[in-house]
Design a protein around this motif. Structure first.
Motif, PDB file in Angstrom:
ATOM      1  N   SER A 176      18.145   9.652   9.360  1.00 38.37           N
ATOM      2  CA  SER A 176      19.218   9.225  10.264  1.00 38.37           C
ATOM      3  C   SER A 176      18.951   9.583  11.717  1.00 38.37           C
ATOM      4  O   SER A 176      19.829  10.068  12.424  1.00 38.37           O
ATOM      5  CB  SER A 176      20.540   9.842   9.839  1.00 38.37           C
ATOM      6  N   VAL A 177      17.712   9.363  12.133  1.00 33.50           N
ATOM      7  CA  VAL A 177      17.363   9.641  13.515  1.00 33.50           C
ATOM      8  C   VAL A 177      17.116   8.311  14.218  1.00 33.50           C
ATOM      9  O   VAL A 177      16.470   7.432  13.654  1.00 33.50           O
ATOM     10  CB  VAL A 177      16.097  10.524  13.598  1.00 33.50           C
ATOM     11  N   LEU A 181       0.821  -1.212   0.000  1.00 31.88           N
ATOM     12  CA  LEU A 181       0.000   0.000   0.000  1.00 31.88           C
ATOM     13  C   LEU A 181       0.858   1.267   0.000  1.00 31.88           C
ATOM     14  O   LEU A 181       0.427   2.310  -0.471  1.00 31.88           O
ATOM     15  CB  LEU A 181      -0.916   0.023   1.237  1.00 31.88           C
ATOM     16  N   LEU A 182       2.049   1.138   0.566  1.00 41.00           N
ATOM     17  CA  LEU A 182       2.947   2.301   0.661  1.00 41.00           C
ATOM     18  C   LEU A 182       4.389   1.869   0.378  1.00 41.00           C
ATOM     19  O   LEU A 182       5.206   1.746   1.289  1.00 41.00           O
ATOM     20  CB  LEU A 182       2.854   2.941   2.061  1.00 41.00           C
ATOM     21  N   PRO A 183       4.696   1.613  -0.896  1.00 42.94           N
ATOM     22  CA  PRO A 183       6.059   1.179  -1.215  1.00 42.94           C
ATOM     23  C   PRO A 183       7.063   2.321  -1.006  1.00 42.94           C
ATOM     24  O   PRO A 183       6.688   3.483  -1.116  1.00 42.94           O
ATOM     25  CB  PRO A 183       5.970   0.787  -2.700  1.00 42.94           C
ATOM     26  N   GLU A 184       8.281   1.943  -0.709  1.00 43.49           N
ATOM     27  CA  GLU A 184       9.353   2.941  -0.526  1.00 43.49           C
ATOM     28  C   GLU A 184       8.954   4.011   0.487  1.00 43.49           C
ATOM     29  O   GLU A 184       9.138   5.211   0.269  1.00 43.49           O
ATOM     30  CB  GLU A 184       9.715   3.617  -1.865  1.00 43.49           C
ATOM     31  N   ALA A 185       8.393   3.578   1.601  1.00 50.02           N
ATOM     32  CA  ALA A 185       7.921   4.538   2.609  1.00 50.02           C
ATOM     33  C   ALA A 185       9.058   5.417   3.125  1.00 50.02           C
ATOM     34  O   ALA A 185      10.173   4.954   3.348  1.00 50.02           O
ATOM     35  CB  ALA A 185       7.276   3.785   3.773  1.00 50.02           C
ATOM     36  N   PHE A 186       8.769   6.663   3.308  1.00 45.89           N
ATOM     37  CA  PHE A 186       9.704   7.571   3.970  1.00 45.89           C
ATOM     38  C   PHE A 186       9.678   7.249   5.452  1.00 45.89           C
ATOM     39  O   PHE A 186       8.603   7.091   6.044  1.00 45.89           O
ATOM     40  CB  PHE A 186       9.270   9.031   3.744  1.00 45.89           C
ATOM     41  N   SER A 187      10.867   7.120   6.057  1.00 42.22           N
ATOM     42  CA  SER A 187      10.880   6.725   7.470  1.00 42.22           C
ATOM     43  C   SER A 187      12.111   7.284   8.174  1.00 42.22           C
ATOM     44  O   SER A 187      12.923   7.985   7.558  1.00 42.22           O
ATOM     45  CB  SER A 187      10.870   5.200   7.588  1.00 42.22           C
ATOM     46  N   ALA A 188      12.235   6.920   9.445  1.00 40.59           N
ATOM     47  CA  ALA A 188      13.347   7.409  10.258  1.00 40.59           C
ATOM     48  C   ALA A 188      14.697   7.150   9.584  1.00 40.59           C
ATOM     49  O   ALA A 188      15.622   7.938   9.722  1.00 40.59           O
ATOM     50  CB  ALA A 188      13.300   6.754  11.627  1.00 40.59           C
ATOM     51  N   LYS A 189      14.788   6.033   8.835  1.00 43.59           N
ATOM     52  CA  LYS A 189      16.070   5.701   8.192  1.00 43.59           C
ATOM     53  C   LYS A 189      16.519   6.820   7.242  1.00 43.59           C
ATOM     54  O   LYS A 189      17.700   7.031   7.027  1.00 43.59           O
ATOM     55  CB  LYS A 189      15.966   4.382   7.424  1.00 43.59           C
ATOM     56  N   ASP A 190      15.557   7.536   6.682  1.00 46.80           N
ATOM     57  CA  ASP A 190      15.875   8.585   5.710  1.00 46.80           C
ATOM     58  C   ASP A 190      16.421   9.845   6.366  1.00 46.80           C
ATOM     59  O   ASP A 190      17.050  10.666   5.701  1.00 46.80           O
ATOM     60  CB  ASP A 190      14.620   8.955   4.899  1.00 46.80           C
TER      61      ASP A 190
END
Ligand code: THU
Length: 146
Positions: A143-144, A132-141
């Protein structure tokens, strides 16, 4: 996707989503939604949508469930069941809106979240959050460390 929860848990989640849907506060849209989250340790936390005369202040069922769960100390979820439809019944499969997908991704943990969309106790479809949400933006992006 590979389904890693039992048929019994799926049914329990659907039953919970259908039950909490009855509490939906929807005087503006009439669209009632119930959501039931399964935590990684097997607890079920529910939420319904809560609307407002200032329409933009409406809260979705999924995000309400996440907010409730996090405030209870749960941060990792394995699955969510959703049941949505007008007051007179559920005709379609409802999937989380875009904002809810993003919020669910925040707490999906290392494993993919199982999303169950139910029209009734026995009529449901399963899809993964990453579908449903490929390539989700997340904390990994950013660096937190969370
Ligand atoms: N809604 C949810 O609760 N979850 C969704 O996934 C889609 C939309 C609610 C928001 C609003 O109260 C009503 O459904 C109509 O948009």
């Amino acid at each position: 996707m590979e389904i890693t929860i039992s048929e019994q848990k799926i049914k329990e989640l659907i039953r919970s989503a259908l039950a909490v849907r009855e509490n939906a506060y929807v005087p503006y849209s009439g669209f009632m939604v119930g959501a039931a989250l399964l935590t990684e340790d097997g607890n079920v936390i529910t939420g319904c949508n809560v609307e407002n005369a200032s329409y933009g202040a409406a809260l979705c069922a999924e995000r309400n469930a996440v907010g409730k769960a996090v405030s209870m100390g749960y941060r990792n979820f394995r699955a969510i069941a959703i049941a949505g439809g007008m007051k007179d019944g559920i005709s379609d499969y409802t999937y989380p809106c875009g904002i809810c997908r993003q919020v669910l991704a925040e707490f999906a943990g290392d494993t993919d979240l199982i999303v169950i969309s139910a029209r009734s106790k026995t009529d449901y479809k399963i899809i993964s959050l990453s579908e449903l949400l490929p390539e989700a933006f997340s904390a990994k992006d950013i660096s937190v460390n969370t």
